[in-house]
Every structure is written in structure tokens, then in C-alpha cells.
Design a protein around this motif. Structure first.
Motif, PDB file in Angstrom:
ATOM      1  N   THR A  45     -19.532  10.512  -6.383  1.00  0.00           N
ATOM      2  CA  THR A  45     -18.095  10.667  -6.174  1.00  0.00           C
ATOM      3  C   THR A  45     -17.712   9.881  -4.924  1.00  0.00           C
ATOM      4  OG1 THR A  45     -16.285  12.278  -5.976  1.00  0.00           O
ATOM      5  CG2 THR A  45     -18.348  12.801  -4.840  1.00  0.00           C
ATOM      6  N   GLY A  46     -16.463   9.914  -4.532  1.00  0.00           N
ATOM      7  CA  GLY A  46     -16.024   9.182  -3.348  1.00  0.00           C
ATOM      8  C   GLY A  46     -14.555   8.846  -3.418  1.00  0.00           C
ATOM      9  N   GLU A  47     -14.112   7.968  -2.525  1.00  0.00           N
ATOM     10  CA  GLU A  47     -12.713   7.537  -2.522  1.00  0.00           C
ATOM     11  C   GLU A  47     -12.562   6.207  -1.807  1.00  0.00           C
ATOM     12  OE1 GLU A  47     -12.253  11.311  -1.376  1.00  0.00           O
ATOM     13  OE2 GLU A  47     -13.962  10.670  -0.229  1.00  0.00           O
ATOM     14  N   ARG A  48     -11.388   5.645  -1.964  1.00  0.00           N
ATOM     15  CA  ARG A  48     -11.067   4.405  -1.270  1.00  0.00           C
ATOM     16  C   ARG A  48     -10.695   4.714   0.179  1.00  0.00           C
ATOM     17  NH1 ARG A  48      -6.631   0.975  -4.077  1.00  0.00           N
ATOM     18  NH2 ARG A  48      -5.478   2.923  -3.988  1.00  0.00           N
ATOM     19  N   PRO A  49     -11.154   3.925   1.119  1.00  0.00           N
ATOM     20  CA  PRO A  49     -10.808   4.154   2.531  1.00  0.00           C
ATOM     21  C   PRO A  49      -9.454   3.538   2.874  1.00  0.00           C
ATOM     22  CG  PRO A  49     -12.338   2.337   2.377  1.00  0.00           C
ATOM     23  CD  PRO A  49     -12.155   2.850   0.980  1.00  0.00           C
ATOM     24  N   THR A  50      -8.398   4.188   2.429  1.00  0.00           N
ATOM     25  CA  THR A  50      -7.046   3.681   2.700  1.00  0.00           C
ATOM     26  C   THR A  50      -6.368   4.451   3.821  1.00  0.00           C
ATOM     27  OG1 THR A  50      -6.202   5.108   0.937  1.00  0.00           O
ATOM     28  CG2 THR A  50      -6.726   2.833   0.349  1.00  0.00           C
ATOM     29  N   VAL A  90      -3.007  -7.065   1.156  1.00  0.00           N
ATOM     30  CA  VAL A  90      -3.711  -7.123   2.431  1.00  0.00           C
ATOM     31  C   VAL A  90      -4.542  -5.858   2.590  1.00  0.00           C
ATOM     32  CG1 VAL A  90      -3.485  -7.305   4.929  1.00  0.00           C
ATOM     33  CG2 VAL A  90      -1.872  -8.514   3.443  1.00  0.00           C
ATOM     34  N   ALA A  91      -5.821  -6.041   2.875  1.00  0.00           N
ATOM     35  CA  ALA A  91      -6.719  -4.892   2.961  1.00  0.00           C
ATOM     36  C   ALA A  91      -6.493  -4.075   4.230  1.00  0.00           C
ATOM     37  CB  ALA A  91      -8.168  -5.359   2.900  1.00  0.00           C
ATOM     38  N   GLY A  92      -6.016  -4.727   5.311  1.00  0.00           N
ATOM     39  CA  GLY A  92      -5.838  -4.017   6.570  1.00  0.00           C
ATOM     40  C   GLY A  92      -7.163  -3.802   7.284  1.00  0.00           C
ATOM     41  N   ASP A  93      -7.200  -2.816   8.149  1.00  0.00           N
ATOM     42  CA  ASP A  93      -8.392  -2.542   8.945  1.00  0.00           C
ATOM     43  C   ASP A  93      -9.346  -1.666   8.142  1.00  0.00           C
ATOM     44  OD1 ASP A  93     -10.285  -2.149  10.900  1.00  0.00           O
ATOM     45  OD2 ASP A  93      -9.069  -0.751  12.079  1.00  0.00           O
ATOM     46  N   VAL A  94     -10.036  -2.295   7.188  1.00  0.00           N
ATOM     47  CA  VAL A  94     -10.938  -1.528   6.322  1.00  0.00           C
ATOM     48  C   VAL A  94     -12.085  -0.929   7.129  1.00  0.00           C
ATOM     49  CG1 VAL A  94     -12.489  -1.649   4.347  1.00  0.00           C
ATOM     50  CG2 VAL A  94     -10.333  -2.886   4.301  1.00  0.00           C
ATOM     51  N   ARG A  95     -12.618  -1.696   8.049  1.00  0.00           N
ATOM     52  CA  ARG A  95     -13.730  -1.206   8.859  1.00  0.00           C
ATOM     53  C   ARG A  95     -13.336   0.062   9.613  1.00  0.00           C
ATOM     54  NH1 ARG A  95     -16.831  -4.643  13.652  1.00  0.00           N
ATOM     55  NH2 ARG A  95     -18.365  -3.045  14.195  1.00  0.00           N
ATOM     56  N   GLY A  96     -12.152   0.047  10.221  1.00  0.00           N
ATOM     57  CA  GLY A  96     -11.682   1.234  10.930  1.00  0.00           C
ATOM     58  C   GLY A  96     -11.446   2.403   9.999  1.00  0.00           C
ATOM     59  N   ALA A  97     -10.898   2.116   8.807  1.00  0.00           N
ATOM     60  CA  ALA A  97     -10.640   3.188   7.846  1.00  0.00           C
ATOM     61  C   ALA A  97     -11.935   3.805   7.339  1.00  0.00           C
ATOM     62  CB  ALA A  97      -9.815   2.641   6.678  1.00  0.00           C
ATOM     63  N   VAL A  98     -12.951   2.972   7.108  1.00  0.00           N
ATOM     64  CA  VAL A  98     -14.252   3.487   6.687  1.00  0.00           C
ATOM     65  C   VAL A  98     -14.808   4.434   7.749  1.00  0.00           C
ATOM     66  CG1 VAL A  98     -16.668   2.858   6.292  1.00  0.00           C
ATOM     67  CG2 VAL A  98     -14.841   1.562   5.177  1.00  0.00           C
ATOM     68  N   ARG A  99     -14.697   4.013   8.996  1.00  0.00           N
ATOM     69  CA  ARG A  99     -15.200   4.861  10.089  1.00  0.00           C
ATOM     70  C   ARG A  99     -14.500   6.216  10.092  1.00  0.00           C
ATOM     71  NH1 ARG A  99     -14.100   6.096  15.495  1.00  0.00           N
ATOM     72  NH2 ARG A  99     -15.988   6.410  16.754  1.00  0.00           N
ATOM     73  N   GLU A 100     -13.169   6.217   9.920  1.00  0.00           N
ATOM     74  CA  GLU A 100     -12.427   7.477   9.942  1.00  0.00           C
ATOM     75  C   GLU A 100     -12.845   8.382   8.797  1.00  0.00           C
ATOM     76  OE1 GLU A 100     -10.154   8.420  12.428  1.00  0.00           O
ATOM     77  OE2 GLU A 100     -11.206   6.710  13.308  1.00  0.00           O
ATOM     78  N   MET A 235       0.258  15.834  -2.013  1.00  0.00           N
ATOM     79  CA  MET A 235      -0.136  15.280  -0.726  1.00  0.00           C
ATOM     80  C   MET A 235      -0.868  13.971  -0.926  1.00  0.00           C
ATOM     81  SD  MET A 235      -2.088  17.143   2.496  1.00  0.00           S
ATOM     82  CE  MET A 235      -0.756  18.333   2.722  1.00  0.00           C
ATOM     83  N   SER A 236      -0.432  12.946  -0.195  1.00  0.00           N
ATOM     84  CA  SER A 236      -0.968  11.606  -0.385  1.00  0.00           C
ATOM     85  C   SER A 236      -0.867  10.823   0.914  1.00  0.00           C
ATOM     86  CB  SER A 236      -0.196  10.879  -1.495  1.00  0.00           C
ATOM     87  OG  SER A 236      -0.445   9.497  -1.494  1.00  0.00           O
ATOM     88  N   LYS A 237      -1.903  10.023   1.196  1.00  0.00           N
ATOM     89  CA  LYS A 237      -1.875   9.177   2.387  1.00  0.00           C
ATOM     90  C   LYS A 237      -0.713   8.194   2.323  1.00  0.00           C
ATOM     91  CE  LYS A 237      -6.168   8.302   1.396  1.00  0.00           C
ATOM     92  NZ  LYS A 237      -7.539   7.746   1.332  1.00  0.00           N
ATOM     93  N   SER A 238      -0.495   7.601   1.147  1.00  0.00           N
ATOM     94  CA  SER A 238       0.528   6.561   1.020  1.00  0.00           C
ATOM     95  C   SER A 238       1.941   7.117   1.068  1.00  0.00           C
ATOM     96  CB  SER A 238       0.316   5.783  -0.286  1.00  0.00           C
ATOM     97  OG  SER A 238       0.399   6.656  -1.403  1.00  0.00           O
ATOM     98  N   ALA A 239       2.104   8.401   0.734  1.00  0.00           N
ATOM     99  CA  ALA A 239       3.436   8.998   0.697  1.00  0.00           C
ATOM    100  C   ALA A 239       3.922   9.436   2.071  1.00  0.00           C
ATOM    101  CB  ALA A 239       3.462  10.185  -0.261  1.00  0.00           C
ATOM    102  N   GLY A 240       3.046   9.451   3.056  1.00  0.00           N
ATOM    103  CA  GLY A 240       3.437   9.863   4.396  1.00  0.00           C
ATOM    104  C   GLY A 240       3.756  11.339   4.517  1.00  0.00           C
ATOM    105  N   ASN A 241       3.216  12.151   3.605  1.00  0.00           N
ATOM    106  CA  ASN A 241       3.525  13.580   3.609  1.00  0.00           C
ATOM    107  C   ASN A 241       2.292  14.434   3.860  1.00  0.00           C
ATOM    108  OD1 ASN A 241       2.063  13.318   1.275  1.00  0.00           O
ATOM    109  ND2 ASN A 241       3.631  14.143  -0.089  1.00  0.00           N
ATOM    110  N   ALA A 242       1.233  13.816   4.404  1.00  0.00           N
ATOM    111  CA  ALA A 242      -0.050  14.493   4.525  1.00  0.00           C
ATOM    112  C   ALA A 242      -0.288  15.019   5.939  1.00  0.00           C
ATOM    113  CB  ALA A 242      -1.176  13.538   4.126  1.00  0.00           C
ATOM    114  N   ILE A 243      -1.142  16.015   6.027  1.00  0.00           N
ATOM    115  CA  ILE A 243      -1.635  16.516   7.307  1.00  0.00           C
ATOM    116  C   ILE A 243      -3.095  16.109   7.405  1.00  0.00           C
ATOM    117  CG2 ILE A 243      -2.081  18.550   8.724  1.00  0.00           C
ATOM    118  CD1 ILE A 243       0.217  19.941   7.281  1.00  0.00           C
ATOM    119  N   ALA A 244      -3.395  15.151   8.268  1.00  0.00           N
ATOM    120  CA  ALA A 244      -4.741  14.613   8.384  1.00  0.00           C
ATOM    121  C   ALA A 244      -5.687  15.643   8.974  1.00  0.00           C
ATOM    122  CB  ALA A 244      -4.727  13.347   9.251  1.00  0.00           C
ATOM    123  N   LEU A 245      -6.936  15.595   8.529  1.00  0.00           N
ATOM    124  CA  LEU A 245      -7.930  16.527   9.053  1.00  0.00           C
ATOM    125  C   LEU A 245      -8.116  16.346  10.553  1.00  0.00           C
ATOM    126  CD1 LEU A 245     -10.730  16.471   6.316  1.00  0.00           C
ATOM    127  CD2 LEU A 245      -8.677  17.887   6.480  1.00  0.00           C
TER     128      LEU A 245
END
Length: 366
Positions: A45-50, A90-100, A235-245
Motif C-alpha cells: 500500500t502507500g500514497e503519492r507524496p503530494t 510541475v512536481a514541486g519539492d518531491v524530496r521534501g514531501a517524501v521526507r514529511e 478531507m484532502s491535501k489539495s482541497a486545503g481543508n485538512a488538519i495535518a498530523l
């Protein structure tokens, strides 16, 4: 042995509803088998680091992954960095997102001693499976995939890219490179998994003869509740309605105070009629070990302000150990590197072994 392809993915089921029914019927049997002998299963399992993980991830998937690893199931988590560009230019800061994402995993209880955490881009042999796998499906079959259609619609009118069209085949490679036989999914992901099952079956028919090489993985259909965001949508990262861990206390409290409710001061748990209020009650219940109905009865006519205050306190208490652990991990720049080095090494071993056997079965080895 070579045979003609069978019908389109999901044809035997006829509909997503039938696929979901079959998955639900199988779910209890799978749980019983997991309890008897977890070593029979390998989960991918897993997810995209967005972006960072949020409450929806925690209650919807991550806590279940912790449960599986603790029960003794061989669990692999892919941080699908290559798939970030599936629906964006544009992928953006994928390395930083993976770390998070990896920090969130570790803070939530995923143990690299028990769970293999790896990145897509670090496992070349996984992607070599795409070529033979693409030969086992047609464009028409991929074009009919309802999940691809939904993901395309969510891009806001972008043209369908080859990467998005073949996304289900990429997921098949993710699952089958390690020969996983169990995949935790939500109902909307069942068409992707059915494509994986079809690819495994067709490969076995064409190349493996009497002894199938790839398993046809089962769905471990999620029973976790859908967590809504502060605007009442999922709740979705892209929707801007999330509470991050990993959010701080002030950010968490502000997000809860801004959450949408309704004009009825008397608090009741009615998910269909009052979804926003029901969601806050659900989150409070998840954090306190109580049912949403019990929380609602305690609040009664004291209004949404009391509900939000109760949720803020409960959520901060619930996340405090996770956030303390995350801060400790984040202070060591080597932690994520070490986890991924170890996980990538095992994933490469599995992928290399699989691609060698695939080439042998296809009579491509010299």
C-alpha cells in the motif's frame, strides 16, 4: 504457454457495486485468515507524496497499517514519488514531501524493522514490469476504468495524459513486483485492483503454465469512516481543508474553530442530515474511544461551540505523543535517509528477483 486475453477487467463482476459486494463478503474471511496465520499475507500500500499526511490518512489508513504490521503481516509501503506528476505539470519539492510523509509514518507507529518503506524512483526493476504488463491490457479497457475517469475529472479539464491513462498498470506493477496478495483499498480503488488481478491472471495464462507466478491479490476493503475536512467535503491535501498530523497546536485549534457546522444548536449524530456536525462528533469519538452518539448526548443543547472545544482538547491529547515523536525524529536529518536506504534495498531485492523470473518465464533470458 500462450493464450488469448480474457474479457475486460471487471467484466465478470459487471459493476463497481458487485465488486464492492464481493470485497465485503471476502473481508470477514480475510480477517479470520489474518488472525490464524498472518505470515500467509504480504501487503502493498502507500500514497503519492503530494503533501503531509492528515487526519483522514491517520484514521482511514495509517492506523490500519500499524495494526497489520503488529499482527505479523509482511507490509510494504511505497511512497510513489514518480506518480506525483500523474496530474500536474510541475512536481514541486518531491524530496521534501517524501521526507514529511516518512516522518508522519514513523511518528504514527510504522516501524522500519517491521514495515518496508521505499520510494518509487529508487526501484528500477519495478518499472520494467510496465512493458509486459501494458501488453496484457487494451486501451479500451484502460479508458473504461471509472477511477481514471474520476481522477481526470478532478484535474479540472486537463487533457488525459498517457501517464494517467496507464495509472492502473503502474499500480499493478507496484503491487505485483513484490507479489503482494493483499491490498488495503477504499471502494473507489476497486477498479484499479481489478486491473491488477486481470494482469496477473493474463500473465499467468500466457507465460506461467500450470504453476501461476503472480498472485491475484485480494482487496482488504477499508471499513474506516470517511473523515471530512473543515469545509464539509472529504478531507484532502489539495482541497486545503485538512488538519495535518504535524500541525502545531494553534493551527489545529484554528482549523477546528473554522469547521463548518449548521444552525441547529442541539447536537445530534445524523450523518445523512447533518454531515458536518456528524464528522466533528466522529472525530471526537475516535480520539476518546466513545461512540459519536455518546458524545452528542453529552453535549445536547450546548451547541457547536462546545463540540468544537471538546474536539480540540481531545484531538490535541490524542496527537500529542505522535507530534512529540515526530519532532524528535525531525531533529535528526539522518533518520529518513536511513529508513529509505534500508527499505529501498529490500524493495530492489524483491523487484530484481521478480523481473528475473518474469524474463525467464517469457523466455528472454540468454
Amino acid at each position: 504457454m500462450t493464450s488469448a486475453p480474457d474479457g475486460p477487467p471487471g467484466a465478470a463482476l459487471g459493476s463497481l457495486e458487485l465488486a464492492a459486494l464481493r470485497a465485503r463478503q471476502r473481508a470477514q474471511q480475510i480477517e479470520e485468515e489474518l488472525a490464524r496465520d498472518p505470515s500467509r499475507f504480504r501487503v502493498l500500500t502507500g500514497e503519492r507524496p503530494t503533501g503531509p499526511l492528515h487526519l483522514g490518512h491517520l484514521f482511514g489508513t495509517v492506523e490500519n497499517r500499524v495494526r497489520l504490521q503488529r499482527s505479523g503481516v509482511d507490509t510494504l509501503l511505497v511512497v510513489a514519488d514518480y506518480q506525483v506528476i500523474t496530474d500536474r505539470d510541475v512536481a514541486g519539492d518531491v524530496r521534501g514531501a517524501v521526507r514529511e510523509v516518512v516522518l508522519d509514518y514513523l511518528a504514527a507507529g510504522l516501524d522500519p524493522e517491521l514495515t518496508t518503506i521505499f520510494t518509487h524512483s529508487a526501484v528500477p526493476a519495478l518499472h520494467q514490469l510496465l512493458l509486459p504488463f501494458l501488453s496484457l491490457v487494451t486501451v479500451a479497457e484502460l479508458d473504461r476504468n471509472p477511477t481514471v475517469k474520476a481522477e481526470l475529472a478532478a484535474t479540472g479539464g486537463r487533457a488525459l495524459t498517457g501517464l494517467l491513462l496507464t495509472y492502473p498498470v503502474h499500480q499493478a506493477a507496484d503491487i505485483l513486483f513484490c507479489r503482494a496478495n493483499l491490498v488495503p483499498v477504499g471502494r473507489d480503488q476497486l477498479p484499479h485492483l481489478e486491473t491488477t488481478r486481470t494482469i496477473a491472471r493474463r500473465f499467468n495464462q500466457r507465460y506461467a503454465g500450470a504453476e501461476p507466478f503472480f498472485p491475484e491479490p485480494d482487496a482488504l476493503l477499508s471499513t474506516a469512516p470517511v473523515v471530512l475536512g473543515t469545509d464539509g467535503a472529504k478531507m484532502s491535501k489539495s482541497a486545503g481543508n485538512a488538519i495535518a498530523l504535524g500541525a502545531d497546536t494553534d493551527t489545529t485549534v484554528r482549523a477546528i474553530r473554522s469547521a463548518r457546522t449548521d444552525g441547529d444548536r442541539h447536537i445530534t449524530y445524523e450523518p445523512q442530515r447533518r454531515p458536518e456536525v456528524a464528522n466533528l462528533l466522529l472525530l471526537t469519538g475516535l480520539c476518546t474511544g466513545r461512540t459519536p452518539q455518546e458524545v452528542a448526548e453529552d453535549i445536547g443543547g450546548r451547541g457547536a461551540g462546545v463540540l468544537k472545544s471538546l474536539l480540540a482538547d481531545a484531538l490535541l491529547d490524542y496527537l500529542a505523543p505522535l507530534r512529540a515523536r515526530r519532532a524528535e525524529l525531525a531533529a535528526d536529518p539522518q533518520v529518513v535517509h536511513d529508513v529509505l536506504t534500508r527499505g529501498n534495498a529490500r524493495a530492489n531485492e524483491l523487484a530484481d528477483e521478480t523481473i528475473r523470473e518474469v524474463r525467464r518465464l517469457m523466455r528472454m533470458l540468454l
